[in-house]
Design a protein around this motif. Sequence first.
Motif, mmCIF file in Angstrom:
data_model
loop_
_atom_site.group_PDB
_atom_site.id
_atom_site.type_symbol
_atom_site.label_atom_id
_atom_site.label_comp_id
_atom_site.label_asym_id
_atom_site.label_seq_id
_atom_site.Cartn_x
_atom_site.Cartn_y
_atom_site.Cartn_z
ATOM 1 N N THR A 228 -14.171 -44.516 -20.568
ATOM 2 C CA THR A 228 -13.287 -45.549 -21.130
ATOM 3 C C THR A 228 -14.059 -46.838 -21.399
ATOM 4 N N LEU A 229 -15.018 -47.175 -20.522
ATOM 5 C CA LEU A 229 -15.844 -48.363 -20.734
ATOM 6 C C LEU A 229 -16.709 -48.221 -21.983
ATOM 7 N N VAL A 230 -17.248 -47.023 -22.199
ATOM 8 C CA VAL A 230 -18.085 -46.786 -23.383
ATOM 9 C C VAL A 230 -17.264 -46.932 -24.653
ATOM 10 N N ILE A 231 -16.071 -46.328 -24.671
ATOM 11 C CA ILE A 231 -15.196 -46.418 -25.844
ATOM 12 C C ILE A 231 -14.775 -47.863 -26.100
ATOM 13 N N ALA A 232 -14.446 -48.584 -25.025
ATOM 14 C CA ALA A 232 -14.054 -49.990 -25.182
ATOM 15 C C ALA A 232 -15.221 -50.842 -25.671
ATOM 16 N N GLY A 233 -16.447 -50.548 -25.191
ATOM 17 C CA GLY A 233 -17.612 -51.288 -25.663
ATOM 18 C C GLY A 233 -17.887 -51.061 -27.136
ATOM 19 N N ILE A 234 -17.749 -49.809 -27.609
ATOM 20 C CA ILE A 234 -17.931 -49.510 -29.033
ATOM 21 C C ILE A 234 -16.863 -50.214 -29.863
ATOM 22 N N TYR A 235 -15.633 -50.182 -29.373
ATOM 23 C CA TYR A 235 -14.537 -50.851 -30.068
ATOM 24 C C TYR A 235 -14.761 -52.358 -30.140
ATOM 25 N N PHE A 236 -15.296 -52.924 -29.049
ATOM 26 C CA PHE A 236 -15.600 -54.359 -29.018
ATOM 27 C C PHE A 236 -16.668 -54.718 -30.043
ATOM 28 N N LEU A 237 -17.736 -53.914 -30.136
ATOM 29 C CA LEU A 237 -18.803 -54.195 -31.101
ATOM 30 C C LEU A 237 -18.293 -54.107 -32.536
ATOM 31 N N ILE A 238 -17.466 -53.092 -32.822
ATOM 32 C CA ILE A 238 -16.940 -52.929 -34.178
ATOM 33 C C ILE A 238 -16.061 -54.114 -34.562
ATOM 34 N N THR A 239 -15.167 -54.524 -33.654
ATOM 35 C CA THR A 239 -14.281 -55.661 -33.953
ATOM 36 C C THR A 239 -15.069 -56.956 -34.112
ATOM 37 N N SER B 109 -12.473 -61.223 -29.748
ATOM 38 C CA SER B 109 -12.762 -59.831 -30.093
ATOM 39 C C SER B 109 -12.674 -58.896 -28.894
ATOM 40 N N ALA B 110 -12.566 -59.455 -27.681
ATOM 41 C CA ALA B 110 -12.525 -58.610 -26.475
ATOM 42 C C ALA B 110 -11.130 -58.405 -25.924
ATOM 43 N N ASP B 111 -10.101 -58.930 -26.584
ATOM 44 C CA ASP B 111 -8.744 -58.812 -26.027
ATOM 45 C C ASP B 111 -8.255 -57.365 -26.059
ATOM 46 N N ARG B 112 -8.380 -56.694 -27.211
ATOM 47 C CA ARG B 112 -7.911 -55.316 -27.291
ATOM 48 C C ARG B 112 -8.772 -54.333 -26.505
ATOM 49 N N PRO B 113 -10.107 -54.444 -26.538
ATOM 50 C CA PRO B 113 -10.903 -53.571 -25.663
ATOM 51 C C PRO B 113 -10.585 -53.751 -24.182
ATOM 52 N N PHE B 114 -10.284 -54.986 -23.771
ATOM 53 C CA PHE B 114 -9.925 -55.222 -22.376
ATOM 54 C C PHE B 114 -8.607 -54.531 -22.031
ATOM 55 N N LEU B 115 -7.636 -54.594 -22.944
ATOM 56 C CA LEU B 115 -6.367 -53.894 -22.705
ATOM 57 C C LEU B 115 -6.572 -52.382 -22.659
ATOM 58 N N ARG B 116 -7.517 -51.883 -23.478
ATOM 59 C CA ARG B 116 -7.816 -50.451 -23.443
ATOM 60 C C ARG B 116 -8.407 -50.054 -22.087
ATOM 61 N N ILE B 117 -9.274 -50.917 -21.536
ATOM 62 C CA ILE B 117 -9.845 -50.640 -20.209
ATOM 63 C C ILE B 117 -8.745 -50.648 -19.155
ATOM 64 N N CYS B 118 -7.844 -51.623 -19.252
ATOM 65 C CA CYS B 118 -6.738 -51.693 -18.279
ATOM 66 C C CYS B 118 -5.845 -50.469 -18.376
ATOM 67 N N LYS B 119 -5.563 -50.007 -19.602
ATOM 68 C CA LYS B 119 -4.746 -48.809 -19.753
ATOM 69 C C LYS B 119 -5.471 -47.564 -19.245
ATOM 70 N N GLY B 120 -6.807 -47.620 -19.220
ATOM 71 C CA GLY B 120 -7.574 -46.506 -18.670
ATOM 72 C C GLY B 120 -7.485 -46.403 -17.158
ATOM 73 N N ILE B 121 -7.029 -47.464 -16.496
ATOM 74 C CA ILE B 121 -6.811 -47.432 -15.045
ATOM 75 C C ILE B 121 -5.436 -46.825 -14.796
ATOM 76 N N LYS B 122 -5.410 -45.677 -14.156
ATOM 77 C CA LYS B 122 -4.157 -44.941 -13.949
ATOM 78 C C LYS B 122 -3.737 -45.017 -12.488
ATOM 79 N N LEU B 123 -2.529 -45.455 -12.278
ATOM 80 C CA LEU B 123 -1.927 -45.515 -10.939
ATOM 81 C C LEU B 123 -0.918 -44.372 -10.831
ATOM 82 N N ARG B 124 -1.205 -43.447 -9.927
ATOM 83 C CA ARG B 124 -0.380 -42.252 -9.797
ATOM 84 C C ARG B 124 0.251 -42.197 -8.402
#
Length: 272
Positions: free
Chosen positions: A242-253, A157-172
């Motif tokens: 992004t961590l808060v959104i990923a945590g909510i998504y993790f709980l829902i899944t 259940s944590a695979d997609r929230p983890f990818l969301r956290i990784c996508k939240g890391i922006k390299l500019r």
Amino acid sequence: MIILKILLWIIFAVFGVILLFLVLPLNTDLSYIDNRFIYKVRYGFFTFYSSEGKSFLSKFKKKKKKSESTDFYNDTEIYEDISISEGYEENDDSVTEDIEEENNTGKNSDNTEEIQKKAEKISKNKNKTEKHKKVQNSKKEKNYDGKIEFLFDLIRSADRPFLRICKGIKLRNVYIDFIVADEDAYKCALNYGKISGMVYNMLGWFSVVFSVKFKTVDVIPDFKSSESRWDMSVKVSFRPITLVIAGIYFLITYIFRFMIPESRQKEELKKN
């Protein structure tokens, strides 16, 4: 009514401040140019760490050192209390020793009957303890199986929230300017092939996992000079929301994919 309005305004203000801190980005500037490493960590409008020494924490540490220099410390004495406790516990070994001594003496038939009763009690107690150990081991195995299944469910259940956290890391502004130099043309070509392959593969993997924007990426061979150059810089940003959104998504899944189906299965088994 006035008190309720004041409380509501206070709650909204606190919520707004928390939301502001979650929305503000955590920025990290990293650069290695001309053999000099420069870094800077900023959160919102404050600089926490900097290679130049100009940061919010450095000022706070200086103030703390000044306050500590005015304090006086006294020597403290250490006392050790030694407590000795003696005890004696009777085990089944003492009973067996008594049995052996009475068997060796061989006094009376009554004593032999008592010895046999004691031996039977010891054997019964041993059997009970062995059965109890077997039951405990089976319970432990079941608990371990349940914990392993729970861990696998969490990972699934944590695979997609983890990818969301990784996508939240922006390299500019990813800047790479490598010059692979060697006077030997053969070695220079080999090193250039290895380094360029490694760099472009890593950048491709980063662009899939993270959000990446490139400025310039150059890996050039130089057959004339003997010194290589490794200049690079990047700006990394991340928002804590992004961590808060990923945590909510993790709980829902986790709730809808594992908790609810398991509870339904248990209810169906009880009905059957």
